[in-house]
Write an enzyme that holds these catalytic residues in place. Structure first.
Site, PDB file in Angstrom:
ATOM      1  N   GLU A  47     -25.139  14.715  68.854  1.00  0.00           N
ATOM      2  CA  GLU A  47     -23.679  14.619  68.807  1.00  0.00           C
ATOM      3  C   GLU A  47     -23.176  15.454  67.635  1.00  0.00           C
ATOM      4  O   GLU A  47     -23.874  15.644  66.641  1.00  0.00           O
ATOM      5  CB  GLU A  47     -23.226  13.167  68.637  1.00  0.00           C
ATOM      6  N   CYS A  48     -21.936  15.932  67.740  1.00  0.00           N
ATOM      7  CA  CYS A  48     -21.367  16.777  66.694  1.00  0.00           C
ATOM      8  C   CYS A  48     -20.528  15.995  65.692  1.00  0.00           C
ATOM      9  O   CYS A  48     -19.988  16.570  64.763  1.00  0.00           O
ATOM     10  CB  CYS A  48     -20.520  17.885  67.307  1.00  0.00           C
ATOM     11  N   GLY A  49     -20.415  14.693  65.858  1.00  0.00           N
ATOM     12  CA  GLY A  49     -19.608  13.896  64.941  1.00  0.00           C
ATOM     13  C   GLY A  49     -18.323  13.399  65.567  1.00  0.00           C
ATOM     14  O   GLY A  49     -17.725  12.443  65.090  1.00  0.00           O
TER      15      GLY A  49
END
Length: 302
Positions: A271-273
């Site tokens: 996930e990128c945040g």
């Protein structure tokens, strides 16, 4: 009208003065529905809703969400699940043309594939959507971004890149648009951290309710819907891609791999945040701010 022409205004609208904290549970706020009070969900209420929605068709989940949640938006990077949601919402809007349509939020990192930008324009032309596009703060092009942060920031500091290109623009979108709830394209079959997500979840850190209308669908179900309903999709999916993000961190998926296996290949991240409670870089920012605040008192004490 192109996606760029439908960019959201940068000015932030004033608050409607509603109190976002409700003692009985979680409050979701927003001002697109005027003076409506915030939605409050207790843990028991949330459990009940998820039990009822778990076995409902995504179209019915979307119908319910449109009625129940004020200040509702769809966040999408125009992956297959997001495209299915867009098409379903268009059908629901035709059922009740006088209902409030759902606006889109698109985070333009400036590093999407050319095919993704072409798809954005195609979807915009076909569905006539109101689309709010948010880019990294104070930059409009890759050249401006790299003049500010340097070349290949995504390699030099992936956490900083995620914060600047995705997490901060998302929070700015939520703040400027006064978002109370969002429709996402996450599904359990995508694996990783998404394997056990419910239909409705609370992001207490951001003050947002997240609805995952296609959470129970498989990649095949999503793909079949796209084909059966002639929904435009990213041309990269015909070249072995299944989940498409930025061009520098997305590769085709091998036979038998999870559909998101092509994202950040070889890295320990899925996930990128945007969907994490906090990105690793956001945590680092908080730690840095705390350390800076403590520094003067330490010097005085010395």
């Amino acid at each position: 009208m192109s996606a760029e022409e439908s960019r959201a205004p940068s000015s932030r609208s004033s608050s409607n003065g509603d109190d976002a904290s409700v003692d009985s549970g979680f409050a979701s706020t927003g001002n697109s529905t005027g003076s409506l009070p915030p939605i409050s969900l207790t843990p028991a209420h949330l459990k009940h809703l998820n039990q009822q929605l778990e076995h409902m068709h995504p179209m019915d989940i979307l119908r319910f969400s449109k009625v129940f949640f004020p200040s509702l938006f769809q966040t999408t990077a125009f992956g297959l699940t997001g495209l299915v949601t867009i098409d379903m919402l268009a059908k629901i809007q035709k059922e009740n043309p006088h209902s409030q349509p759902i606006d889109l939020i698109f985070l333009d990192t400036l590093y999407h594939f050319k095919e993704t930008y072409e798809l954005v324009d195609t979807i915009n032309e076909r569905y006539g959507l109101k689309m709010h596009i948010f880019k990294p703060l104070d930059v409009e092009t890759v050249e401006e971004f790299e003049n500010t942060y340097g070349e290949k920031l995504y390699e030099m500091s992936s956490e900083l890149y995620d914060w600047v290109a995705k997490v901060e623009p998302q929070q700015r979108a939520y703040d400027e648009l006064k978002v109370g709830a969002v429709l996402t394209g996450r599904r359990r079959s995508q694996g990783g951290q998404r394997g056990a997500i419910p239909v409705i979840e609370l992001d207490e850190e951001r003050g947002i309710i997240k609805i995952n209308p296609l959470v129970t669908w498989t990649f095949k179900q999503v793909s079949d819907y796209i084909k059966e309903n002639n929904v435009p999709y990213n041309a990269l999916l015909d070249r072995g891609y299944k989940s498409v993000g930025d061009w520098h961190s997305t590769v085709p998926v091998a036979e038998g791999e999870d559909e998101r296996a092509g994202r950040w290949k070889g890295q320990e991240k899925t996930e990128c945040g945007i969907h994490n409670k906090k990105s690793r870089y956001a945590q680092w920012l908080n730690q840095t701010a705390t350390a800076s605040a403590q520094q003067p008192s330490q010097e005085v004490a010395a």
